[in-house]
Design an enzyme around this catalytic site. Sequence first.
Site, PDB file in Angstrom:
ATOM      1  CG  ASP A   6      42.038  39.639  34.302  1.00  0.00           C
ATOM      2  OD1 ASP A   6      40.817  39.830  34.123  1.00  0.00           O
ATOM      3  OD2 ASP A   6      42.822  40.514  34.685  1.00  0.00           O
TER       4      ASP A   6
ATOM      5  CB  SER B 284      41.563  47.182  35.850  1.00  0.00           C
ATOM      6  OG  SER B 284      40.481  46.774  35.068  1.00  0.00           O
TER       7      SER B 284
ATOM      8  CG  HIS C 258      40.796  42.070  36.872  1.00  0.00           C
ATOM      9  ND1 HIS C 258      41.572  42.395  35.788  1.00  0.00           N
ATOM     10  CD2 HIS C 258      40.112  43.210  37.179  1.00  0.00           C
ATOM     11  CE1 HIS C 258      41.377  43.664  35.458  1.00  0.00           C
ATOM     12  NE2 HIS C 258      40.503  44.184  36.296  1.00  0.00           N
TER      13      HIS C 258
END
Lengths: 294, 294
Positions: B236, B158, B271
């Site tokens: 995600d 990320s 995620h």
Amino acid sequence: MALKLTSTIAVCGGKLLKLSHPSSSTGTNMDINLYLPKQYYNSAESAKLIPSLLYLSGLTCSPQNASEKAFWQIQADKYGFAVIFPDTSPRGEGVATDPEGSWDFGIGAGFYVNATEQPYSAHYNMYDYVHKELPQVLAEEFGSKVDFFDNISITGHSMGGFGALSGYLKNINRYKSCSAFAPIVNPSTVPWGQKAFKGYLGEDKRIWAEYDPSDLVKTVTNVNGDKILIHVGTSDPFLEKHLKPHLIEDAAKGTSWEGKIEVNIEDGFDHSYYFISSFVPQHAEFHAKHLGLI
Amino acid sequence: MALKLTSTIAVCGGKLLKLSHPSSSTGTNMDINLYLPKQYYNSAESAKLIPSLLYLSGLTCSPQNASEKAFWQIQADKYGFAVIFPDTSPRGEGVATDPEGSWDFGIGAGFYVNATEQPYSAHYNMYDYVHKELPQVLAEEFGSKVDFFDNISITGHSMGGFGALSGYLKNINRYKSCSAFAPIVNPSTVPWGQKAFKGYLGEDKRIWAEYDPSDLVKTVTNVNGDKILIHVGTSDPFLEKHLKPHLIEDAAKGTSWEGKIEVNIEDGFDHSYYFISSFVPQHAEFHAKHLGLI
């Protein structure tokens, strides 16, 4: 269905299902995490049932901890078994907990027994929950592809290691194999176990003995000559006071379990999921053999 | 030594060291987790140096999250590399954070840039920290057995995926390989990135471009014809708003990076660390090849 699906999470080659259901055993809503391996999604309904492994967590844990940190999933995919992560106690409004508010009794610390003492007997029936109701509830929804009764093994950590040993020995023809990570092997003689047993079961030590693995090895016959696999770390802060793994080896002497309880003392490992995840591959292989997957 | 060892935890075949040190880059005390694989403990001082992998975590994380949940350790043992888990920002007294108190800017969200804007420039120098000071500090203590300079790869998740891409491209001959899990590939055009860049770097978009991977692929030559490995999940929740992985593929068109950025869109993954841990084995193998371990 009785089971409510709250989340489906892709992990490795399968899915982690977050489930909840009203439990008749505990009188509360109970959360379950269920990992269905890649074989579940790749197999037809008519294929051989996928075996399952029941993982009982330790003090303070919910179904999330081991799901996130023990890394059973990659092993479950490797061999082809489902993994069941139940909660460690009833929770919610009206559920009594430790009056002193400590973390080793009450909510998060149900010890996998059926409480006989007030006020805990109203909800703390974790023995009936994990060994009777849980497989029924899961089979209603997933039983056409997963075996929760006849080809299932059991394992757990700390309090859950006690729960695995106790549940295995009390249901000797039920689970194909049993292993434990840093278990409380003789709760009747150590502080964590004595507090829990006194609180949930009262003062009668005959009732304690019905759950204590180090008593059960004396009364339950190892009909199949099975081995129990145990790992514990030398840097486990609870080793000397609460775990004392030699006590079950001592208790097994002269019984059908003598030499069948393999206690591996591992240098430098602690009580955390770092320890558990390090030995999950060995435990997965052990159970996979007994579940007919190797 | 500048490094203080606060804990040594046995994991898999190696040890996770929890370290901290006063940082000249950030002017704060910085925590680091360092996983030394089994090869570190089995090899002589004179043996070939053990390569390392720098893992940059995402928003809100400390060194603990990936250490506990990404499960690099078993892969590190398999191939024989160390894993460095730095923190995501400076922390502590006097460190400015988001005035609105949100989790996507300030403490836990340093974005691996050197801040030029007040009040962040006093401490938020995470680019210098991870790419310059961190390897120096680690080499002082472990450099006789681990290579933190010449045989090192980089990855992240990320915000840390952005940090890995950006740091790799800005130091094109430094890291042997780069991969990313659900990275922010074009921060200058998405809300998380714009908030961070504006806050840390001000309004001048020429400075933003110096860090933005989708700008850097246009100015940095892929001298070795290297591939960058990226995974991102279809479930995600940040995919469409903040990640937009196609933007770096688009940016690479007509450059030396065209066709060299492998973006794998994985069905159903989210995620979380469930996603990361599922693809860590593939990323470990990728880096192991570039580190000369396969």
